[in-house]
Design a protein around this motif. Structure first.
Motif, mmCIF file in Angstrom:
data_model
loop_
_atom_site.group_PDB
_atom_site.id
_atom_site.type_symbol
_atom_site.label_atom_id
_atom_site.label_comp_id
_atom_site.label_asym_id
_atom_site.label_seq_id
_atom_site.Cartn_x
_atom_site.Cartn_y
_atom_site.Cartn_z
ATOM 1 N N THR A 1 0.799 -1.225 0.000
ATOM 2 C CA THR A 1 0.000 0.000 0.000
ATOM 3 C C THR A 1 0.831 1.275 0.000
ATOM 4 O O THR A 1 0.280 2.358 -0.143
ATOM 5 C CB THR A 1 -0.934 0.019 1.224
ATOM 6 N N SER B 1 4.808 -0.525 3.291
ATOM 7 C CA SER B 1 3.544 -0.862 3.952
ATOM 8 C C SER B 1 2.818 -1.958 3.185
ATOM 9 O O SER B 1 2.772 -1.943 1.954
ATOM 10 C CB SER B 1 2.648 0.371 4.062
ATOM 11 N N GLU C 1 -0.748 -4.882 3.363
ATOM 12 C CA GLU C 1 -2.035 -5.223 3.966
ATOM 13 C C GLU C 1 -2.516 -6.545 3.383
ATOM 14 O O GLU C 1 -2.409 -6.784 2.182
ATOM 15 C CB GLU C 1 -3.068 -4.133 3.697
ATOM 16 N N ILE D 1 -2.382 -5.124 8.911
ATOM 17 C CA ILE D 1 -1.628 -4.075 8.231
ATOM 18 C C ILE D 1 -0.237 -4.045 8.832
ATOM 19 O O ILE D 1 -0.088 -4.030 10.051
ATOM 20 C CB ILE D 1 -2.305 -2.702 8.388
ATOM 21 N N ALA E 1 -8.169 -2.401 11.677
ATOM 22 C CA ALA E 1 -7.961 -2.714 10.273
ATOM 23 C C ALA E 1 -9.210 -3.334 9.668
ATOM 24 O O ALA E 1 -9.937 -4.071 10.315
ATOM 25 C CB ALA E 1 -6.796 -3.674 10.094
#
Length: 578
Positions: free
Chosen positions: A38, A58, A60, A98, A409
């Motif tokens: 992400t 990052s 997810e 995440i 999340a």
């Protein structure tokens, strides 16, 4: 007749099984992991030559299944050639989790210019999407010299006049620069450093205090002067520039580190000189300044390395600071021990918080914390039972962190299965849902079904579920369509509610009327049909048998009658001849 009846029976049983299979089919959520990158950041976006940048990737998991993911970041120059890489340890990502992977990266001696960081991951033999971040390697900012005013111009009656042609006076300063490939202290003097800090990482705008120790190895007392060079004025100060050491005795100096907020980020090789009347000893401190811009959301690590001659050990202290306004639910810290100082886990002793050996080769240590609050700092430390001789080996190693957040999340709750059978009016069916909970702490929620306002009966109205972290929970409801008006297509929702959690999964389903052929209760009707078939067979056989007996009787009576007539004729003929 028996063999055809058996075939018909087998056919009916197969049709019943097929209908039962169709009736039990519902909606099943496919279990799969979907790992998505992400974001990727390089901070600062303008990296001083030789400085260290914070690289954060990052990820997810938008699927409903846990998966192991391996991610890396490749550094490319303007010609798209690889000039560096960061490889993160593989780890498991739960559904809805995440994660942010962070590591320090040194620009080293790379030339000035435009660069690009590219992140990519792999899980279950599937590549993730790629993400990129552009940055620039620049020279440290050097202020423009200010011209000096000359209050007098020759002549002019002594009236002060600013000089238009006064020469600028440069402002001397020290700026970060790439570190040499080897950093080794230069001993040989009467006085040695016995306990010292050799690597000090600091965030710009912070202060800290450290202590160094010296020892007089001579036979007479020594007046020792300690000097620092290689850092801008004010970055390092001490409580005393000189001290007197008796023969064979030691002493200590307190060092105050104060790095301004606008200090250029990068590495400063600070030279520490201890001089007496005839000799001197030179040691070094690598002062690494890190820039954290306002609004930065990822944890920042700082490393401090000490060498203690008295115990023959190297001590490493790692600090993790959360600069954001959000709580980090879970964070892992990884540090690789240079092979030049240790290769065996038995050489490591944990202090403060016990860690684990994440990898024996190369030797990598790991720690885990939960609930790192905004502006909170946590510290871990370990001791190596050997001394670091070349400081550059630790200067080139980087600390990696992995943060995990699932509490808020999307996907903390995942429906892995929502099975609704084909229903019949007036008949109770069972609806089943399988729920995965990816939170860190146990939770209690309420589960219920939402159906059209009238026409259905649901038992129970709701269920209280106790969710165990990272496990699945199965829940069932009995649903009865009450009226023929609900026959056809309908929509049902499986709903989870609590103070902190929520989930809603909808699906369509069919209700069949008893009057429709497809709505028959197939097992009962198949059995009835079988009974009728067998009855018809037996009745047919009975009727055929009776008819056969009747024909046989008629044939026998007629035959006897004809035989009696024939015998009578024969007798009459014989008697007549006589």
């Amino acid at each position: 007749m028996r063999f055809p009846a058996f075939l018909i029976l087998v056919f009916i049983a197969a049709q019943c099984a097929a209908v039962e299979t169709e009736a039990s089919a519902g909606v099943t959520i496919t279990e799969t992991a979907v790992i998505v990158l992400t974001g990727l950041t390089v901070v600062p976006s303008q990296v001083n030559q030789g400085a260290t940048a914070e690289v954060s990737l990052s990820l997810e998991n938008r699927g409903n299944l846990e998966s192991k993911v391996q991610a890396n970041v490749t550094i490319l120059n303007a010609a798209n050639a690889t000039v560096g890489a960061l490889v993160f340890d593989a780890f498991n990502m739960s559904p809805g989790e995440i994660s942010t992977l962070s590591s320090s990266w040194s620009a080293g001696n790379l030339s000035l210019g435009e660069y690009k960081a590219q992140g990519l991951g792999i899980y279950d033999l599937t590549y993730t999407n790629a993400v990129t971040a552009n940055f620039t390697i620049v020279s440290p900012f050097v202020p423009t010299p200010t011209p000096t005013s000359n209050p007098f111009v020759p002549g002019g009656g002594g009236t002060p006049q600013p000089s238009a042609t006064s020469a600028p006076t440069p402002h001397p300063s020290v700026y970060p620069s790439p570190l040499p490939p080897s950093i080794v202290p230069q001993y040989g003097g009467v006085v040695d450093f016995t306990s010292k800090v050799v690597l000090k990482e600091m965030i710009a705008g912070t202060t800290d205090v450290e202590t160094i120790s010296l020892k007089n190895n001579g036979l007479s007392s020594q007046n020792v002067v300690v000097a620092f060079s290689g850092a801008p004025p004010g970055f390092i100060s001490t409580d005393a520039d000189a001290l007197t050491l008796e023969a064979g005795k030691g002493g200590a100096l307190t060092l105050a580190f104060s790095v301004p907020k606008d200090a250029p980020a990068g590495d400063y090789l600070v030279k520490v000189t201890a001089s007496n009347e005839d000799t001197r000893t030179v040691d070094y401190i690598i002062l690494r300044v890190k820039e954290v811009p306002a609004g930065y959301q990822n944890p920042v690590t700082s490393k401090t390395v000490y060498v203690d001659d008295n115990s023959g050990t190297t001590q490493v202290r790692l600090s993790v600071f959360n600069p954001s306004r959000k709580t980090v639910e879970r964070i892992r810290i990884f540090d690789t021990v240079p092979s030049s100082i240790a290769t065996d886990p038995s050489q490591i002793t944990f202090s403060e918080k016990v860690g684990v050996v994440a990898s024996p080769a190369p030797l990598e240590l790991a720690w885990e914390f939960t609930q790192l609050q905004p502006n909170e700092r946590v510290t871990v430390a370990y001791v190596i039972n050997s001394m670091l001789t070349d400081y550059s080996s630790y200067a080139t190693s980087s600390v990696q962190t992995a943060t995990f957040n699932t509490e808020k999340a999307r996907g903390l709750l995942q429906v892995q299965e929502f099975r609704i059978p084909v229903m019949q009016v007036g008949k109770t069916s069972q609806v089943t849902a399988v729920l995965f909970y990816g939170g860190m702490d146990s939770a209690t929620v309420t589960a219920s079904l939402e159906l059209p306002i009238s026409g259905f009966k649901v038992e129970p109205d709701s269920r209280q579920l106790f969710l165990v972290p990272r496990t699945t929970t199965r829940v069932t409801f009995d649903v009865t369509p009450l009226y023929g008006d609900v026959a056809g297509s309908n929509v049902m929702a499986f709903v989870i509610t609590s103070e902190d959690l929520g989930l809603r999964q909808t699906s369509s389903f069919m209700v069949q009327s008893l009057l429709s052929f497809a709505g028959f209760d197939w097992p009962i009707y198949a059995l009835a049909a079988l009974v009728l078939l067998v009855a018809a067979v037996f009745i047919g056989r009975f009727v055929a048998h009776r008819r056969e007996r009747k024909l046989e009787r008629e044939f026998r009576d007629k035959t006897e009658e004809e035989r009696d007539g024939y015998l009578k004729q024969v007798r009459d003929s014989v008697l007549g001849n006589d």
